[in-house]
Write a protein that holds these residues in place. Structure first.
Motif, PDB file in Angstrom:
ATOM      1  N   GLN A 216       0.785  -1.242   0.045  1.00 41.22           N
ATOM      2  CA  GLN A 216       0.143   0.089   0.043  1.00 41.22           C
ATOM      3  C   GLN A 216       0.862   1.348  -0.073  1.00 41.22           C
ATOM      4  O   GLN A 216       0.362   2.132  -0.719  1.00 41.22           O
ATOM      5  CB  GLN A 216      -1.020   0.024   1.052  1.00 41.22           C
ATOM      6  N   ARG A 218       3.801   1.529  -1.275  1.00 37.93           N
ATOM      7  CA  ARG A 218       4.497   1.628  -2.638  1.00 37.93           C
ATOM      8  C   ARG A 218       3.446   2.349  -3.476  1.00 37.93           C
ATOM      9  O   ARG A 218       3.590   3.175  -4.512  1.00 37.93           O
ATOM     10  CB  ARG A 218       4.757   0.362  -3.119  1.00 37.93           C
ATOM     11  N   ILE A 219       2.179   1.793  -3.501  1.00 38.06           N
ATOM     12  CA  ILE A 219       0.858   2.702  -4.239  1.00 38.06           C
ATOM     13  C   ILE A 219       0.856   3.760  -4.108  1.00 38.06           C
ATOM     14  O   ILE A 219       0.851   4.783  -4.850  1.00 38.06           O
ATOM     15  CB  ILE A 219      -0.286   1.461  -4.151  1.00 38.06           C
ATOM     16  N   GLU A 220       0.974   4.367  -2.825  1.00 39.68           N
ATOM     17  CA  GLU A 220       0.515   5.788  -2.480  1.00 39.68           C
ATOM     18  C   GLU A 220       1.843   6.552  -2.825  1.00 39.68           C
ATOM     19  O   GLU A 220       1.812   7.680  -3.430  1.00 39.68           O
ATOM     20  CB  GLU A 220       0.532   5.799  -0.891  1.00 39.68           C
ATOM     21  N   ALA A 222       3.898   5.779  -5.312  1.00 34.88           N
ATOM     22  CA  ALA A 222       3.711   5.805  -6.847  1.00 34.88           C
ATOM     23  C   ALA A 222       2.849   7.190  -7.296  1.00 34.88           C
ATOM     24  O   ALA A 222       2.905   7.699  -8.230  1.00 34.88           O
ATOM     25  CB  ALA A 222       3.308   4.566  -7.569  1.00 34.88           C
ATOM     26  N   VAL A 223       1.652   7.040  -6.522  1.00 36.58           N
ATOM     27  CA  VAL A 223       0.505   8.212  -6.733  1.00 36.58           C
ATOM     28  C   VAL A 223       1.211   9.469  -6.743  1.00 36.58           C
ATOM     29  O   VAL A 223       1.136  10.614  -7.250  1.00 36.58           O
ATOM     30  CB  VAL A 223      -0.637   7.906  -5.956  1.00 36.58           C
ATOM     31  N   ARG A 224       1.995   9.732  -5.395  1.00 31.42           N
ATOM     32  CA  ARG A 224       2.466  10.866  -5.079  1.00 31.42           C
ATOM     33  C   ARG A 224       3.859  11.367  -6.074  1.00 31.42           C
ATOM     34  O   ARG A 224       3.700  12.428  -6.546  1.00 31.42           O
ATOM     35  CB  ARG A 224       3.067  10.767  -3.667  1.00 31.42           C
ATOM     36  N   ASP A 225       4.419  10.485  -6.679  1.00 29.02           N
ATOM     37  CA  ASP A 225       5.557  10.541  -7.609  1.00 29.02           C
ATOM     38  C   ASP A 225       4.760  10.999  -8.717  1.00 29.02           C
ATOM     39  O   ASP A 225       5.545  11.950  -9.388  1.00 29.02           O
ATOM     40  CB  ASP A 225       6.257   9.309  -7.637  1.00 29.02           C
ATOM     41  N   LEU A 226       3.704  10.529  -9.211  1.00 28.48           N
ATOM     42  CA  LEU A 226       3.113  10.851 -10.421  1.00 28.48           C
ATOM     43  C   LEU A 226       2.534  12.225 -10.234  1.00 28.48           C
ATOM     44  O   LEU A 226       2.643  13.201 -11.112  1.00 28.48           O
ATOM     45  CB  LEU A 226       1.698   9.850 -10.895  1.00 28.48           C
ATOM     46  N   GLN A 227       1.998  12.644  -9.175  1.00 23.56           N
ATOM     47  CA  GLN A 227       1.429  13.888  -8.942  1.00 23.56           C
ATOM     48  C   GLN A 227       2.666  14.808  -8.867  1.00 23.56           C
ATOM     49  O   GLN A 227       2.567  16.128  -9.362  1.00 23.56           O
ATOM     50  CB  GLN A 227       0.647  13.817  -7.655  1.00 23.56           C
ATOM     51  N   LYS A 230       3.657  15.575 -12.452  1.00 24.33           N
ATOM     52  CA  LYS A 230       3.003  16.373 -13.061  1.00 24.33           C
ATOM     53  C   LYS A 230       2.866  17.733 -12.730  1.00 24.33           C
ATOM     54  O   LYS A 230       3.064  18.949 -13.462  1.00 24.33           O
ATOM     55  CB  LYS A 230       1.506  15.972 -12.762  1.00 24.33           C
ATOM     56  N   SER A 294      12.501   8.331 -13.056  1.00 32.29           N
ATOM     57  CA  SER A 294      11.388   7.270 -13.402  1.00 32.29           C
ATOM     58  C   SER A 294      11.810   6.198 -14.241  1.00 32.29           C
ATOM     59  O   SER A 294      11.275   5.378 -14.179  1.00 32.29           O
ATOM     60  CB  SER A 294      10.591   8.126 -14.224  1.00 32.29           C
TER      61      SER A 294
END
Length: 299
Positions: A216, A218-220, A222-227, A230, A294
């Motif tokens: 969980q 790692r998923i969070e 990854a989402v933060r890295d994507l944000q 951006k 990335s």
């Protein structure tokens, strides 16, 4: 939180129970060894009692045979038993050293009677060797020796019966101790197995939940890295537009109005142009570092 507390309590409890189980095993083993030693001691005492009685009997047999026949060969059993009996009494005294005072007193009586019996046999043998066959028979007929033997047999039988009773008691105690060891071992090992199984289950559950939490996280992440990527891209785009505008304005200022600007104005315009170039380089470095990070995560 409860899971961690259970593990923190369970592991020391398991170790403490293992140590307690080992202590019980060693304690019971010492008890069994002590009982075994007492049993061997009782058997040794009985063997010494049998040896004393056998020695006196053989001495009497050799005496009677010699008195009847006058053949010195019959004295060989007497001589052999006479050489052994003192050693047997030494062993008997040592064996009864830890017994009650009454038993030690009985041993002293047996020893005294054996000496008296031996003295009686010595007198009769001496008379026979001197040729006084009838006198030696008369000495035997007084039953002095028989009385000594009867008393020796009675006391030895009493001591032997007491030792047999002790031996039986030691056997019962040994059997009870072994049963106790077996019961305690079965119960303690069952509890130990149950505790170990429960702790193992808690550890497995803890590891599984840790894995789920890590997944969980790692998923969070990854989402933060994507944000963040951006946001960085958006900021980089805005920064690039601003830097281009600053660079263009400073260049146009120098080209169109350079002749009207004082020397200090030219310097300011050039500094603005250089600062814009440095900011563009920093932006490109930032974008490049994000792209490398990335690529590493993807690999």
């Amino acid at each position: 939180m409860i899971r961690k507390a259970a593990l923190q309590i369970g592991v020391p409890a398991l170790l403490a129970f293992i140590a307690w189980n080992a202590y019980l095993a060693v304690n019971h083993l010492r008890r069994v060894e002590k009982i075994a030693a007492l049993t061997l001691e009782s058997s040794a005492i009985q063997a010494e009692l049998s040896g004393v009685l056998e020695d006196v009997t053989e001495m009497e047999t050799g005496q009677r045979g010699y008195l009847l026949t006058g053949d010195p060969a019959y004295l060989q059993p007497y001589t052999d038993a006479k050489g052994r009996i003192e050693t047997d009494f030494v062993g008997l005294r040592a064996g009864l050293a830890n017994r009650a005072e009454g038993e030690q007193s009985l041993e002293s009586q047996v020893e005294s009677l054996a000496k008296s019996k031996q003295a009686e046999m010595e007198r009769s043998i001496s008379l026979r060797q001197q040729g006084y066959r009838h006198r030696s028979f008369m000495l035997v007929n007084t039953n002095e020796g028989k009385d000594y033997m009867d008393e020796i047999r009675r006391i030895v039988s009493s001591l032997s019966a007491a030792e047999s009773s002790k031996h039986a008691g030691f056997d019962r105690e040994r059997i009870a101790a072994l049963k106790s060891v077996l019961s305690v071992t079965i119960i303690s090992n069952a509890v130990l197995l149950a505790l170990a199984a429960g702790l193992f289950g808690l550890i497995r559950q803890h590891l599984r939940l840790l894995g789920e939490e890590a997944s969980q996280s790692r998923i969070e992440l990854a989402v933060r890295d994507l944000q963040l990527e951006k946001l960085t891209s958006a900021l980089a785009g805005q920064a690039r537009s601003s830097i281009v505008a600053i660079n263009t304005n400073s260049r146009l200022l120098l080209e169109n109005y350079g002749g009207f600007l004082p020397r200090q104005g030219h310097e300011y315009a050039e500094q603005m142009n250089e600062a814009a170039a440095q900011m563009e380089q920093l932006r490109q470095d930032l974008v490049g570092s994000r792209a490398s990070a990335s690529d590493e995560k993807a690999a």
